[in-house]
Design an enzyme around this catalytic site. Sequence first.
Site, PDB file in Angstrom:
ATOM      1  CE  LYS A 234       1.513  39.297 -32.424  1.00  0.00           C
ATOM      2  NZ  LYS A 234       0.209  38.656 -32.123  1.00  0.00           N
TER       3      LYS A 234
ATOM      4  CG  LEU B 155      -1.055  39.790 -27.465  1.00  0.00           C
ATOM      5  CD1 LEU B 155       0.351  39.732 -26.877  1.00  0.00           C
ATOM      6  CD2 LEU B 155      -1.051  39.305 -28.903  1.00  0.00           C
TER       7      LEU B 155
ATOM      8  NE  ARG C 145       1.794  43.226 -29.785  1.00  0.00           N
ATOM      9  CZ  ARG C 145       0.667  42.863 -30.397  1.00  0.00           C
ATOM     10  NH1 ARG C 145      -0.455  42.772 -29.711  1.00  0.00           N
ATOM     11  NH2 ARG C 145       0.661  42.592 -31.688  1.00  0.00           N
TER      12      ARG C 145
ATOM     13  CG  HIS D 164      16.331  22.749 -22.147  1.00  0.00           C
ATOM     14  ND1 HIS D 164      16.863  21.593 -22.662  1.00  0.00           N
ATOM     15  CD2 HIS D 164      14.980  22.622 -22.250  1.00  0.00           C
ATOM     16  CE1 HIS D 164      15.890  20.779 -23.047  1.00  0.00           C
ATOM     17  NE2 HIS D 164      14.729  21.385 -22.816  1.00  0.00           N
TER      18      HIS D 164
ATOM     19  CE1 TYR E 211       2.440  36.522 -34.286  1.00  0.00           C
ATOM     20  CE2 TYR E 211       3.319  35.351 -32.390  1.00  0.00           C
ATOM     21  CZ  TYR E 211       2.246  35.753 -33.154  1.00  0.00           C
ATOM     22  OH  TYR E 211       0.958  35.427 -32.777  1.00  0.00           O
TER      23      TYR E 211
ATOM     24  NE  ARG F 204      16.742  20.427 -28.802  1.00  0.00           N
ATOM     25  CZ  ARG F 204      16.252  20.023 -27.621  1.00  0.00           C
ATOM     26  NH1 ARG F 204      17.080  19.530 -26.713  1.00  0.00           N
ATOM     27  NH2 ARG F 204      14.963  20.116 -27.364  1.00  0.00           N
TER      28      ARG F 204
ATOM     29  CD  GLU G  27      -5.618  36.209 -25.781  1.00  0.00           C
ATOM     30  OE1 GLU G  27      -5.552  37.378 -26.186  1.00  0.00           O
ATOM     31  OE2 GLU G  27      -4.639  35.572 -25.345  1.00  0.00           O
TER      32      GLU G  27
END
Length: 287
Positions: free
Chosen positions: A149, A207, A52, A102, A33, A100, A182
């Site tokens: 992110k 990040l 990014r 993995h 995101y 579903r 952070e």
Amino acid sequence: MPRIAYVNGAYVAHADAAVHIEDRGYQFADGVYEVCEIRHGFIVDLSRHLDRLGRSLSELRIDWPMSRAALIHVIREVLRRNRVRNGLFYMQVTRGSARRDHVFPHKDTVPTIVVTAKRTDPAAIARKNAEGIAAITVPENRWDRVDIKSVGLLPNVLARQKAKEEGAHEAIFIDPDGTVKEGAATNVWIVDRDGVLRTRPADHGILKGITRTTLMDVAGPLGIRIEERAFSVDDMLAAREVFITAATSICFPVVSIDGKPIGNGHPGSIAQNIREAFFDVAEKTLI
């Protein structure tokens, strides 16, 4: 006016926006995101945010959901439909919806793309900057790739909740050796006893914040010396100033940590000067 979201090719009422129950973002946090500030009708540092986003997608081997130009068009349209002049937009891309399992789904699986926007109150943000915020420290317990992110933010959620319950705004992650990492949603800076502005190097342990990057462009003309050098909790508590940066707030002065005052317990001048100069230096993209 009702809020509007963009979901997989359609502009829909925010209250009705939805993705499939087998979307991999929902089931595996298999997505990334970005959050970007809107100020005075301009998108702040859009190019760096999209750069990014591309890096995060590449690291997770997720395809872009559309071309960069098309995504910019969608972002502008969402902001226009929500009449946002001061606020933020949020965009999320996941590996898509599939049975579903993995392992990655079939290569033809289409990524999911969601873009939302909302207004913020500049006066409320200004008041918080004038007063400063409190923070707490928490042990580092996240995965090793926080440079991506990713939407996998459960440790950050729990840290922020702990901060709220203790009357603070932010939680700051600390390595076992006492080194500051952070914030749960921010990068952390100190002005040390020598007047040097310091922040942890943007290796894979944090990040690489977009606001963090632009701040370095801001500091030079202000005559502020910056060092990317790690610091300890003791260094932070003894600092002249501490502040946190993020796209949604630019620069919040931290006036107490774990109940201990920073400096004189009031916002410092360097944080204020950076905030005032930031918008003039940042990239501005008209909506």
